[in-house]
Design a protein around this motif. Sequence first.
Motif, mmCIF file in Angstrom:
data_model
loop_
_atom_site.group_PDB
_atom_site.id
_atom_site.type_symbol
_atom_site.label_atom_id
_atom_site.label_comp_id
_atom_site.label_asym_id
_atom_site.label_seq_id
_atom_site.Cartn_x
_atom_site.Cartn_y
_atom_site.Cartn_z
ATOM 1 N N UNK B 233 2.899 -5.821 -37.745
ATOM 2 C CA UNK B 233 3.263 -6.043 -36.311
ATOM 3 C C UNK B 233 2.450 -5.149 -35.570
ATOM 4 N N UNK B 234 2.011 -5.763 -34.364
ATOM 5 C CA UNK B 234 1.220 -4.870 -33.552
ATOM 6 C C UNK B 234 -0.290 -4.546 -34.123
ATOM 7 N N UNK B 235 -0.656 -5.120 -35.051
ATOM 8 C CA UNK B 235 -2.167 -5.010 -35.500
ATOM 9 C C UNK B 235 -2.984 -5.201 -34.825
ATOM 10 N N UNK B 236 -2.855 -6.422 -34.107
ATOM 11 C CA UNK B 236 -3.794 -6.752 -33.102
ATOM 12 C C UNK B 236 -4.045 -6.054 -31.731
ATOM 13 N N UNK B 237 -2.893 -5.330 -31.490
ATOM 14 C CA UNK B 237 -2.945 -4.432 -30.228
ATOM 15 C C UNK B 237 -3.648 -3.197 -30.565
ATOM 16 N N UNK B 238 -3.434 -2.532 -31.731
ATOM 17 C CA UNK B 238 -3.997 -1.302 -32.264
ATOM 18 C C UNK B 238 -5.453 -1.173 -31.774
ATOM 19 N N UNK B 495 -1.759 4.195 -42.968
ATOM 20 C CA UNK B 495 -0.567 4.611 -42.929
ATOM 21 C C UNK B 495 0.155 5.123 -41.643
ATOM 22 N N UNK B 496 -0.448 5.701 -41.056
ATOM 23 C CA UNK B 496 0.127 6.467 -39.801
ATOM 24 C C UNK B 496 0.308 5.418 -38.972
ATOM 25 N N UNK B 497 -0.673 4.773 -38.563
ATOM 26 C CA UNK B 497 -0.502 3.791 -37.217
ATOM 27 C C UNK B 497 0.011 2.422 -37.308
ATOM 28 N N UNK B 498 -0.238 1.824 -38.433
ATOM 29 C CA UNK B 498 0.560 0.568 -38.553
ATOM 30 C C UNK B 498 1.450 0.431 -39.580
ATOM 31 N N UNK B 499 1.859 1.379 -40.122
ATOM 32 C CA UNK B 499 2.968 1.518 -41.129
ATOM 33 C C UNK B 499 2.906 1.071 -42.571
#
Lengths: 84, 618
Positions: B233-238, B495-499
Amino acid sequence: MKGDPAKIRVTLSAMGHSAQYFPGGSGKVEIYVTPPRTLEGILEDLCVAKDLFMFALVEDKKVGFDYVPRDGDEVVLVSPVMGG
Amino acid sequence: MKLGGYMGKILEVDLTAKKSRTFPTGEDLIRDYVGGRGFVAKLLWDLVPRGADPLSPENVVVIAPGPLTGVFVPASGKVHMGAKSPATGGYGDSNMGGHFSPEIKYAGYDALVVRGKAEKPVVLVIDDDKVSFEDAGDLWGKGAITAEKILKDRLGEDFQIAVIGPAGENLVKFACISHDFGRQAGRTGVGAVWGSKNLKAVAVRGSRTIPVAQPKEAFSKAKEMYKTCFHKPGFKTWTPYGTAEVVDWVNKVGAFPTKNFSTTYFERHNRINGQSLKERILITDKGCFGCPTPCGKYSRAQTRLGEVLVEGPEYETIALLGGNVALGEIEEVAYANRVADELGLDTISAGNVAAFAIECFEKGLLSREQIGRNLSWGDLESVVYLLEKMARREGIGDLLAEGVKVASEKIGGGSERFAIHVKGLEWSGYEARWAPAMMISYITCDVGAHHNRSWAITFDVAKGRDSLEGKADKAIELQHIRPLFDVLGLCRLQWVEIGFELENYAEIFPMVTGLGYSWEDLIKVSERIWNLTRAFSAREIPGFGRSFDYPPARFMEEPVPDGPAKGKFLARESVDRLLDDYYAKRGWTKEGIPTRSKLSELGLDFVAEELEKDGYSI
């Protein structure tokens, strides 16, 4: 509480490293809240600091912590970026 | 031993004799240090003569990919570069992404060791087994990006090139190594070590295949890893904003370096944030080798000084060449970024040094005559002028090129209080007066004030920003996990940003290498390396210990004047409590030196013997 018609269901998912600070450390919770309640208020109820996240997303669109979730919303909370 | 992920040999180059040889990648080296940062640390310990001048031919450069580099593991393009640091006199390393690292493996090597000093400027060209020393006379003096382009045209697009700029040639203590027109191994002055060896560039091309222990299983796992990344989740926004996205958040929590860290809130943050970058200067995204989440950004920016094309700016550059010098437009930050990149300067240290110089001028400690012009906050001309001067060591630049520690010692007048560094390395982009976990992370970082070993500010937010409880434990935990990515040759942002879960790396490591290590085994390796790098600095720096771990006086004595952290500072007693806790948890002496029993537990008895020889009571 599930089954209470006065409440709405909201799913919160934490993306990134701040997920570890969610209740249970799973990074995902499904809760039932009495509307209207802001995202900031919901996080307060969960004892999760809103400063653990940069912003929130609903349906891939950025929303602020003053956003009032609707029934069935899946809210993604985005952890701060580190590095660069 | 024939393992997957390893090429089986290390290339050693002697620039003085213009000779090279290979030697086998030792079984012990692999078993105890695994690769990347581990190889750098162990080879520097073994090969750098005790007390060597960092800028002499005696110093040694080690460049190492990791065992997962260059295979199909997501974001496996990181390379680690080390040497005894000219900035700190202790252990130094830095890493960078791009495509240089896999090419070293394709050429057949697990690491490169560079010794001696070439008589004249050279480009070291490694083409599989063929090693040659090409004249770099025409490249000396040229900018890093310009020189890389010339070498690409000369040697061919399929060569991967790492190069220094004028700052490295001029032995600036915070000169970086540049690659792929905008990726840098920026920290600890490794570029100056290359310059001291007359090494303008290293060009590598390889045609070999990296062996994999269980190719079918590893490939299938890697495919699953990419898929997992894409569906987070949130991959597209990162991806659209990259690391610049965090500017507003750091400002909101009162940690944004502003005007030489005199405060932690920058009013113009919304003119230099991720949104500004995306809407005003972004051309396209750029990723490193095998990256599913490209954080690199190509930008075009127009300023009153002209137009630039640049990769960036990244968060750290925005913080130090933006807020810290009070540049309040993203175009201006991009311009300064490009100037620093071409000169081959680490933007973090350079931003610190420029801000230090402006504050010295403001306080009357440096005069217009000494500097050659007036300086002011938020003035692009001032910043560019300082960058040019320090990279070329012209006028005041000769002093500034030494970094803020040395410069403040010479300038005096109390300027040491606002020389923002630890151990001689300038502070990166998170102010920590109201973040004890971040503070202990910075001050105990093995290379100096750098964020990438432990980034713990959200732990402070979660557990209480005034509390010291558990902060040392968190720093230690992260100091083992995060540098492990540098050992494996991976980027940690997924790891850090998208878990992206750590279990994935634990699972694929034995599939690629055939080494039956659990994640806990790998963490132990990381702890071994951490103790070794600390011991390296203890061996090389006379009197090393607790006194080298303090933050600048500004952070211990000056309350933040405004913004969300107004009134906050971390008094020396609190810093001492953090250090006491940290040293005890690490099994170190009260002076911060690894004890004999801790070193023995980690299989580092040979290190204990050396430290005892130096008179350390461990």
